[in-house]
Design an enzyme around this catalytic site. Structure first.
Site, PDB file in Angstrom:
ATOM      1  CD1 TRP A   1      -0.198  -5.810  -3.463  1.00 46.44           C
ATOM      2  CD2 TRP A   1      -0.031  -6.556  -1.364  1.00 46.44           C
ATOM      3  NE1 TRP A   1       0.319  -7.081  -3.506  1.00 46.44           N
ATOM      4  CE2 TRP A   1       0.430  -7.565  -2.234  1.00 46.44           C
ATOM      5  CE3 TRP A   1      -0.020  -6.812   0.000  1.00 46.44           C
ATOM      6  CZ2 TRP A   1       0.891  -8.790  -1.787  1.00 46.44           C
ATOM      7  CZ3 TRP A   1       0.444  -8.036   0.449  1.00 46.44           C
ATOM      8  CH2 TRP A   1       0.898  -9.009  -0.443  1.00 46.44           C
TER       9      TRP A   1
ATOM     10  CG  HIS B   1      18.542 -37.170  -5.441  1.00 44.92           C
ATOM     11  ND1 HIS B   1      18.917 -38.388  -4.937  1.00 44.92           N
ATOM     12  CD2 HIS B   1      19.668 -36.608  -5.935  1.00 44.92           C
ATOM     13  CE1 HIS B   1      20.222 -38.549  -5.090  1.00 44.92           C
ATOM     14  NE2 HIS B   1      20.704 -37.477  -5.697  1.00 44.92           N
TER      15      HIS B   1
ATOM     16  NE  ARG C   1       4.601   1.753  -1.169  1.00 43.96           N
ATOM     17  CZ  ARG C   1       5.507   1.795  -0.201  1.00 43.96           C
ATOM     18  NH1 ARG C   1       6.664   2.352  -0.420  1.00 43.96           N
ATOM     19  NH2 ARG C   1       5.258   1.319   0.994  1.00 43.96           N
TER      20      ARG C   1
ATOM     21  CE  LYS D   1      11.074  -2.971  -7.379  1.00 39.94           C
ATOM     22  NZ  LYS D   1      11.747  -4.129  -7.999  1.00 39.94           N
TER      23      LYS D   1
ATOM     24  CG  ASN E   1       1.901   0.237   3.933  1.00 43.44           C
ATOM     25  OD1 ASN E   1       1.645  -0.957   3.789  1.00 43.44           O
ATOM     26  ND2 ASN E   1       3.080   0.751   3.653  1.00 43.44           N
ATOM     27  N   GLY E   2      -0.017  -1.747   6.023  1.00 46.93           N
ATOM     28  CA  GLY E   2       0.467  -2.689   7.040  1.00 46.93           C
ATOM     29  C   GLY E   2      -0.626  -3.624   7.496  1.00 46.93           C
TER      30      GLY E   2
ATOM     31  CD  GLU F   1       9.062 -11.866  -9.903  1.00 45.66           C
ATOM     32  OE1 GLU F   1       8.529 -11.260  -8.966  1.00 45.66           O
ATOM     33  OE2 GLU F   1      10.282 -11.869 -10.098  1.00 45.66           O
TER      34      GLU F   1
ATOM     35  CB  CYS G   1      -0.856   0.033   1.251  1.00 43.57           C
ATOM     36  SG  CYS G   1      -1.780  -1.464   1.533  1.00 43.57           S
TER      37      CYS G   1
ATOM     38  CE  LYS H   1      12.879 -11.844 -11.391  1.00 45.11           C
ATOM     39  NZ  LYS H   1      13.648 -11.131 -10.395  1.00 45.11           N
TER      40      LYS H   1
ATOM     41  CD  GLU I   1      16.183 -13.791  -9.771  1.00 46.83           C
ATOM     42  OE1 GLU I   1      15.652 -14.195  -8.735  1.00 46.83           O
ATOM     43  OE2 GLU I   1      15.910 -12.688 -10.282  1.00 46.83           O
TER      44      GLU I   1
HETATM   45  C1  F6R Z   1      11.349 -10.850  -7.389  1.00 44.46           C
HETATM   46  C2  F6R Z   1      11.434  -9.785  -6.412  1.00 44.46           C
HETATM   47  C3  F6R Z   1      11.235 -10.126  -4.983  1.00 44.46           C
HETATM   48  C4  F6R Z   1      12.133  -9.257  -4.095  1.00 44.46           C
HETATM   49  C5  F6R Z   1      11.808  -9.506  -2.619  1.00 44.46           C
HETATM   50  C6  F6R Z   1      12.719  -8.717  -1.707  1.00 44.46           C
HETATM   51  O1  F6R Z   1      11.605 -10.368  -8.676  1.00 44.46           O
HETATM   52  O2  F6R Z   1      11.634  -8.652  -6.750  1.00 44.46           O
HETATM   53  O3  F6R Z   1      11.447 -11.489  -4.734  1.00 44.46           O
HETATM   54  O4  F6R Z   1      13.464  -9.563  -4.375  1.00 44.46           O
HETATM   55  O5  F6R Z   1      10.483  -9.164  -2.370  1.00 44.46           O
HETATM   56  O6  F6R Z   1      12.560  -7.345  -1.900  1.00 44.46           O
HETATM   57  P1  F6R Z   1      13.675  -6.327  -1.433  1.00 44.46           P
HETATM   58  O7  F6R Z   1      14.880  -6.585  -2.266  1.00 44.46           O
HETATM   59  O8  F6R Z   1      13.092  -4.972  -1.674  1.00 44.46           O
HETATM   60  O9  F6R Z   1      13.949  -6.610   0.014  1.00 44.46           O
END
Ligand code: F6R
Length: 607
Positions: free
Chosen positions: A74, A502, A27, A602, A98-99, A486, A2, A483, A479
């Site tokens: 959010w 395994h 965000r 974000k 927010n929270g 998501e 949020c 990627k 990763e």
């Molecule tokens: C994936 C992604 C998330 C962040 C995670 C940590 O692409 O962006 O997995 O890496 O939420 O966020 P930060 O780096 O802001 O602590």
């Protein structure tokens, strides 16, 4: 997560608030709203979905009022719809939040028993009712807010506005960030300085437990006991960082392309390319005397840390404990003296990472923050800020922040290796020289974009994908899978190639392509054996390798993406790019919302 904006201004604020909320879009959110005080009464507009819906609504049914609060939500408690969107009202009180209010169920029962009715499913509404109940009991607005705040448990940033006082917003912070912006006869509140950048760059950050009385004439900040506290005013860097997509379709595409430059900037901060040595750093510990490092982070940042573990252990002979922050914070691990703790975070606000930092703070070990936002809470609570110089990352899927995190970790590993005498001066120079070439290799990889786009078109026809790698390519495989899932919503898993037999090998058939990250390194042949196991079961292989690997891999592939031959040390930085491009183009073919994938935020300021 949020976003909050508040303005005590001198002109109609609703359009300004909507504009400021746009700067918080990165965000992640799924509904939005704004409230003002019109002719002494609270008025609001709220809309499900993107801000454009709220903007249309405010255009069709304008809101007057020179004071207002706005919010991008959010969803945590209750589905994303108009009713659950903020601001929430209760008897002349308007609130954005927010929270998470952890004791909301208990408070809701108490308020219901007192006759308060709930219009939404949110935890936020209890705060509006709590403040309203205090007013009903005769408290003045500021006192009502303070009394209500004392009842709240959990993580929150709040902005509260009162019918009948168009010169007052009460802000509060316990966890998620909240910044106050100072104007000329106007004051602002925002989740970060970027939101407030069009208005001011004079910023005061509230600290945890602070609450603030914001009026046109200025602010007064208090702690939970009600005692006044001083928080310094600072010049924010936010204004210079306002970003657009340039010629790119998406922020993610732009950010992938920025990598040669930002990796170079980041490395140059830590390495002296003239002498080919790691620059001395003012650290609160001596690498030579450390027994262990603890690293904690979430998501992509965690995977960067995992690659860092391989580097610190291999090159600096320094053992590393690494944990996902949401596990670290609760598993009560002993933090031994002689350790240092590193926290990796793009936003610097991730709640679990921050909680892990505080756990280590209590254990009394020195703390380093590898962060992209230098003004963030994690940065401010650390002993040393180790910045990634990626610039603002707007796409929810982390790309350039990841390779910059890798760059910092690699540079620190060189520094540690040299300090501990684990490498010779010549080895140190060779490592620095190879890192200095990473931006050039990244540029070469970007030239493979159209080939990778074609592979992505093929990939977009599948529902499941397996990623495999060994050594540092194992975290990179995770990763790649993260990627892909998501942003394209294709189910993907990343595995250590040696783990294939395994369990995951049972999944292999022609419907599940296997992407193998395998540069021609010490263990290349081992990975080739795993590819043969996949091929023998009808699996389709997409191989990401280098020229030597492509020449010697004796296995049929659906596609081979051939990268330049790069030194093994820097391979993770260079190999990150093709997996980002693969995910990006697959998502484009799938038609998803690349920059703001569903359900994701974000800045994850709740646990
Ligand atoms: C994936 C992604 C998330 C962040 C995670 C940590 O692409 O962006 O997995 O890496 O939420 O966020 P930060 O780096 O802001 O602590």
């Amino acid at each position: 997560m949020c976003g909050i904006v508040g303005i005590v201004g001198s002109q109609p604020v609703a359009p300004l608030i909507v504009d400021a909320l746009k700067r918080l879009e990165y965000r992640g959110y799924d509904s939005a709203g704004v409230a003002t005080i019109e002719k002494g009464e609270l008025a609001r507009r709220r809309a499900e979905g993107k801000l454009v819906n709220l903007e249309r609504l405010v255009g069709a049914e304008p809101l007057a009022g020179t004071i207002g609060i706005g919010h991008t939500r959010w969803a945590t408690h209750g589905v994303p719809n108009e009713t659950n969107a903020h601001p929430h009202f209760s008897n002349g009180v308007a609130i954005v939040h927010n929270g998470i209010i952890e004791n909301f169920a208990e408070l809701r029962d108490e308020l219901r028993a007192d006759g308060y009715e709930f219009a939404s499913q949110t935890d936020t509404e209890v705060v509006a009712h709590l403040v309203a109940r205090e007013l009903a009991h005769g408290a003045k607005p500021v006192e009502a807010a303070h009394n209500a705040l004392k009842r709240l448990q959990g993580a929150f940033a709040l902005a509260i506005m009162f019918k009948g006082d168009d010169d007052l917003i009460v802000g509060a912070r316990n966890g998620p960030p909240l910044a106050v912006g100072h104007g000329e006869g106007e004051m602002f509140l925002g989740s970060d300085a970027i939101a407030l950048a069009p208005f001011t760059n004079a910023i005061t950050y509230l600290e945890d437990g602070d609450w603030a009385v914001v009026r046109r004439s200025g602010i007064a900040i208090f702690d939970m006991n009600g005692d006044a506290v001083e928080r310094k005013r600072q010049q924010s860097l936010g204004t210079s960082f306002m970003v657009d997509k340039g010629n790119h379709r998406h922020f993610m595409e732009k950010e992938i392309h920025e990598q040669p430059e930002v990796i170079g900037h980041t490395l140059a901060h830590y390495l002296d390319f003239t002498s080919s040595r790691a620059k001395p750093l003012d650290l609160p510990f001596d690498f030579a005397k450390l027994d262990r490092i603890a690293i904690s982070a979430c998501g992509t940042a965690y995977l960067a840390g995992l690659i860092g573990k391989y580097w610190f252990e291999r090159y600096a002979r320094l053992p590393v404990d690494i944990d996902i922050a949401s596990e670290f914070r609760y598993r009560e691990m002993p933090i031994l003296k002689g350790s240092a703790a590193f926290f990796v975070s793009q936003s610097g606000e991730t709640a679990d990472t921050l909680a892990s930092l505080r756990y280590c703070r209590q254990a009394g070990v020195p703390i380093g923050a590898i962060v992209n936002v230098r003004e963030s809470t994690i940065a401010r609570e650390s002993d040393v800020i180790l910045p990634t110089l990626a610039g603002p990352e707007i796409g929810v899927a982390s790309t350039k922040a990841f390779t910059c995190q890798l760059s910092v970790l690699a540079a620190l590993a060189v520094r540690a290796a040299a300090a501990r005498g684990a490498v010779s001066a010549d080895d140190e120079k060779a490592m620095v020289r190879s890192l200095s070439e990473a931006p050039r290799y990244a540029t070469q990889v970007l030239k493979l974009e159209s080939q990778i786009e074609k592979v992505a078109r093929e990939l977009s026809h599948y529902r499941h994908v397996l990623y495999l790698g060994r050594d540092t390519n194992y975290p990179l495989a995770m990763e790649g899978a993260l990627k892909l899932k998501e942003i394209s919503y294709i189910h993907a898993e990343g595995y250590a190639a040696g783990e294939l037999k395994h369990g995951p090998i049972a999944l292999i058939d022609e419907k599940m392509p296997v992407i193998v990250i395998a540069p021609h390194d010490r263990i290349f042949e081992k990975t080739v054996s795993n590819m043969q196991e996949v091929a023998a079961r009808g699996g389709k292989i997409i191989l990401i390798t280098d020229q030597k690997g492509a020449a010697s891999a004796s296995v049929d592939t659906l596609e081979t993406i051939v990268l330049p031959d790069v030194p093994e040390f820097i391979a993770p930085i260079v190999y990150a790019l093709p997996i980002q491009l693969l995910a990006y183009y697959t998502a484009v073919f799938m038609g998803t919302d690349v920059d703001q994938p569903r359900n994701l935020a974000k800045s994850v300021t709740v646990e």
